[in-house]
Design an enzyme around this catalytic site. Structure first.
Site, PDB file in Angstrom:
ATOM      1  N   TYR A 110      -0.388  -0.583  10.599  1.00 29.86           N
ATOM      2  CA  TYR A 110      -0.896  -1.029   9.264  1.00 29.86           C
ATOM      3  C   TYR A 110       0.171  -0.516   8.192  1.00 29.86           C
ATOM      4  O   TYR A 110       0.610  -1.282   7.242  1.00 29.86           O
ATOM      5  CB  TYR A 110      -2.316  -0.594   8.897  1.00 29.86           C
ATOM      6  CG  TYR A 110      -2.425  -0.887   7.513  1.00 29.86           C
ATOM      7  CD1 TYR A 110      -2.946  -1.988   7.046  1.00 29.86           C
ATOM      8  CD2 TYR A 110      -2.569   0.363   6.429  1.00 29.86           C
ATOM      9  CE1 TYR A 110      -3.377  -2.294   5.782  1.00 29.86           C
ATOM     10  CE2 TYR A 110      -2.805  -0.023   5.104  1.00 29.86           C
ATOM     11  CZ  TYR A 110      -3.354  -1.199   4.589  1.00 29.86           C
ATOM     12  OH  TYR A 110      -3.850  -1.659   3.451  1.00 29.86           O
ATOM     13  N   SER A 166       0.854  -1.405   0.130  1.00 30.24           N
ATOM     14  CA  SER A 166       0.000  -0.036   0.039  1.00 30.24           C
ATOM     15  C   SER A 166       0.897   1.263  -0.145  1.00 30.24           C
ATOM     16  O   SER A 166       1.827   1.318   0.485  1.00 30.24           O
ATOM     17  CB  SER A 166      -1.090  -0.212   1.218  1.00 30.24           C
ATOM     18  OG  SER A 166      -1.243   1.294   1.218  1.00 30.24           O
TER      19      SER A 166
HETATM   20  N1  LIG Z   1      -8.921  -1.324   0.015  1.00 30.18           N
HETATM   21  C1  LIG Z   1      -7.774  -0.419  -0.088  1.00 30.18           C
HETATM   22  O1  LIG Z   1      -8.216   0.720  -0.195  1.00 30.18           O
HETATM   23  C2  LIG Z   1      -6.369  -0.804  -0.029  1.00 30.18           C
HETATM   24  C3  LIG Z   1      -5.380   0.126  -0.071  1.00 30.18           C
HETATM   25  C4  LIG Z   1      -4.080  -0.270  -0.358  1.00 30.18           C
HETATM   26  C5  LIG Z   1      -3.747  -1.565   0.129  1.00 30.18           C
HETATM   27  N2  LIG Z   1      -4.761  -2.413   0.182  1.00 30.18           N
HETATM   28  C6  LIG Z   1      -4.279  -4.094   0.213  1.00 30.18           C
HETATM   29  O2  LIG Z   1      -5.133  -4.886  -0.414  1.00 30.18           O
HETATM   30  C7  LIG Z   1      -5.090  -6.020  -0.091  1.00 30.18           C
HETATM   31  C8  LIG Z   1      -6.445  -6.649  -0.181  1.00 30.18           C
HETATM   32  O3  LIG Z   1      -7.499  -5.954   0.725  1.00 30.18           O
HETATM   33  P1  LIG Z   1      -8.936  -5.437   0.226  1.00 30.18           P
HETATM   34  O4  LIG Z   1      -8.878  -3.909   0.092  1.00 30.18           O
HETATM   35  O5  LIG Z   1      -9.261  -6.497  -0.902  1.00 30.18           O
HETATM   36  O6  LIG Z   1      -9.738  -5.973   1.757  1.00 30.18           O
HETATM   37  P2  LIG Z   1     -10.814  -6.912   2.089  1.00 30.18           P
HETATM   38  O7  LIG Z   1     -12.061  -6.706   1.044  1.00 30.18           O
HETATM   39  O8  LIG Z   1     -10.995  -6.564   3.408  1.00 30.18           O
HETATM   40  O9  LIG Z   1      -9.781  -8.216   1.891  1.00 30.18           O
HETATM   41  C9  LIG Z   1      -8.899  -8.663   2.849  1.00 30.18           C
HETATM   42  C10 LIG Z   1      -8.667 -10.237   2.584  1.00 30.18           C
HETATM   43  O10 LIG Z   1      -7.846 -10.613   3.736  1.00 30.18           O
HETATM   44  C11 LIG Z   1      -8.355 -11.717   4.316  1.00 30.18           C
HETATM   45  N3  LIG Z   1      -7.749 -11.737   5.536  1.00 30.18           N
HETATM   46  C12 LIG Z   1      -7.846 -10.820   6.840  1.00 30.18           C
HETATM   47  N4  LIG Z   1      -7.161 -11.433   7.912  1.00 30.18           N
HETATM   48  C13 LIG Z   1      -6.651 -12.894   7.509  1.00 30.18           C
HETATM   49  C14 LIG Z   1      -6.062 -13.765   8.073  1.00 30.18           C
HETATM   50  N5  LIG Z   1      -5.599 -13.929   9.247  1.00 30.18           N
HETATM   51  N6  LIG Z   1      -5.746 -14.908   7.316  1.00 30.18           N
HETATM   52  C15 LIG Z   1      -6.182 -15.037   5.898  1.00 30.18           C
HETATM   53  N7  LIG Z   1      -6.954 -14.118   5.641  1.00 30.18           N
HETATM   54  C16 LIG Z   1      -7.004 -12.796   5.928  1.00 30.18           C
HETATM   55  C17 LIG Z   1      -9.709 -11.159   4.590  1.00 30.18           C
HETATM   56  O11 LIG Z   1     -10.498 -12.429   4.938  1.00 30.18           O
HETATM   57  P3  LIG Z   1     -11.770 -12.721   5.684  1.00 30.18           P
HETATM   58  O12 LIG Z   1     -12.817 -12.041   4.799  1.00 30.18           O
HETATM   59  O13 LIG Z   1     -11.945 -13.921   6.460  1.00 30.18           O
HETATM   60  O14 LIG Z   1     -11.598 -11.500   6.731  1.00 30.18           O
HETATM   61  C18 LIG Z   1     -10.187 -10.942   3.052  1.00 30.18           C
HETATM   62  O15 LIG Z   1     -10.237 -11.988   2.090  1.00 30.18           O
HETATM   63  C19 LIG Z   1      -4.702  -6.132   1.512  1.00 30.18           C
HETATM   64  O16 LIG Z   1      -3.494  -6.093   1.496  1.00 30.18           O
HETATM   65  C20 LIG Z   1      -4.931  -4.413   1.609  1.00 30.18           C
HETATM   66  O17 LIG Z   1      -3.567  -4.099   2.629  1.00 30.18           O
HETATM   67  C21 LIG Z   1      -6.068  -2.191   0.114  1.00 30.18           C
END
Ligand SMILES: NC(=O)c1ccc[n+]([C@@H]2O[C@H](COP(=O)([O-])OP(=O)(O)OC[C@H]3O[C@@H](n4cnc5c(N)ncnc54)[C@H](OP(=O)(O)O)[C@@H]3O)[C@@H](O)[C@H]2O)c1
Length: 291
Positions: free
Chosen positions: A181, A154
């Protein structure tokens, strides 16, 4: 030539990934779900590594419906628990499949606590769980080369104050978990760069990604009142949010291994994230934790 990575669902895909195998963590929702679906739509055999089959079934069903074949598998994975990471890697390795693409996508933000193995929770999940998973699958990746590892980091990494080794072994200190984070995302960028250096010449390349600010469940901890602020920052939908991951998975030049991407283009990460000594130190620290 750039291949289109954001094809509408009703259009046939040009890129054929038949015979390629991918593993995507956190593939039940958000960016990971779209990533897994798009890889499967191009013919790849995809493993969705997540915490819950019930929460992953809709993603598996969607893939089966779109591709007309089963083609996707579920692997149980809790990144907060080394035993679960080991079991997941073991199950994948036992399948005998090659591994051409590992997408370290799962992540949490804004949560507080300690991982099962005594690490700050966000660092434990976002960095250490993926570090261990990648180490366990490394030989298979090398044997399957050309292969890629994409780590979803990120832009928040640039606000991380640094890595405090003692703090990484204690429960989350900040009230919001946001500082932790940022630290975990700095670790993601450092890890990806160091992996690229270590695997140079092996045919396995490594990329770190900023997906943009994306409307996913990651914001579930953010108070509702603050959510309009996210919109002001140009909130993307998950389809758009998966584009840079897909670009790195499918198109980014192999020689750009170890680099950092946003908007499907090379970007310069923070000064700290470029510090090779810090990256090597993080690697040693991570190995020490595992030993
Ligand atoms: N959304 C943004 O604006 C943004 C910006 C920068 C970076 N990112 C990065 O993008 C990536 C994907 O995030 P997203 O935005 O798609 O968020 P999301 O919809 O919350 O998805 C996160 C995923 O990670 C899983 N997860 C969380 N804790 C876990 C654990 N202990 N073991 C295995 N899986 C786990 C969640 O599973 P559960 O459903 O079981 O909780 C979910 O499948 C992340 O690395 C995040 O930091 C996102």
């Amino acid at each position: 030539m750039n291949l289109p990575v954001d094809l509408p669902l009703n259009q046939p895909v040009a890129q054929d990934l038949t015979g390629r195998v991918a593993l995507v963590t956190g593939a039940n929702t958000g960016i990971g779900r779209i990533t897994a679906r798009e890889l499967a739509r191009r013919g790849a055999e995809v493993f969705l590594a997540t915490r819950s089959l019930a929460r992953t079934q809709p993603a598996l069903d969607e893939i089966a419906q779109l591709t007309g074949r089963p083609g996707a598998h579920w692997l149980e994975l809790d990144l907060a628990d080394f035993a679960s990471v080991r079991a997941c890697a073991q199950r994948f390795l036992a399948s005998g499949r090659p591994l051409h693409l590992l997408v370290n996508n799962a992540g949490l933000g804004g949560q507080r606590g300690l991982s099962r193995d005594g690490l700050e929770l966000t660092f434990g999940v976002n960095h250490m769980g993926h570090f261990l998973l990648t180490q366990l699958l490394r030989e298979r990746l090398v044997a399957s080369a050309p292969a890629r590892v994409v780590t979803v980091a990120s832009r928040a990494h640039q606000w991380a104050p640094g890595l405090d080794w003692a703090e990484l072994r204690r429960p989350t200190r900040s009230l919001t978990g946001i500082r932790e984070y940022m630290v975990s995302k700095l670790a993601n960028v450092l890890f990806s760069a160091e992996l690229g250096r270590q695997l140079a010449g092996s045919g396995v390349s490594s990329y770190a990604v900023h997906p943009g600010v994306v409307d996913t469940e990651i914001w579930r901890q953010v108070p509702r009142l603050l959510r309009p602020l996210l919109k002001l920052r140009g909130l993307r939908d998950p389809e758009q949010g998966a584009q840079t991951t897909l670009y790195c998975a499918l198109q980014a030049p192999q020689h750009e291994t170890g680099c950092y991407y946003a908007d499907s283009a090379l970007k310069t990460p923070s000064k700290l994230a470029q510090d090779q000594r810090l990256a090597a130190e993080l690697w040693r620290f991570s190995e020490q934790i595992l030993s």
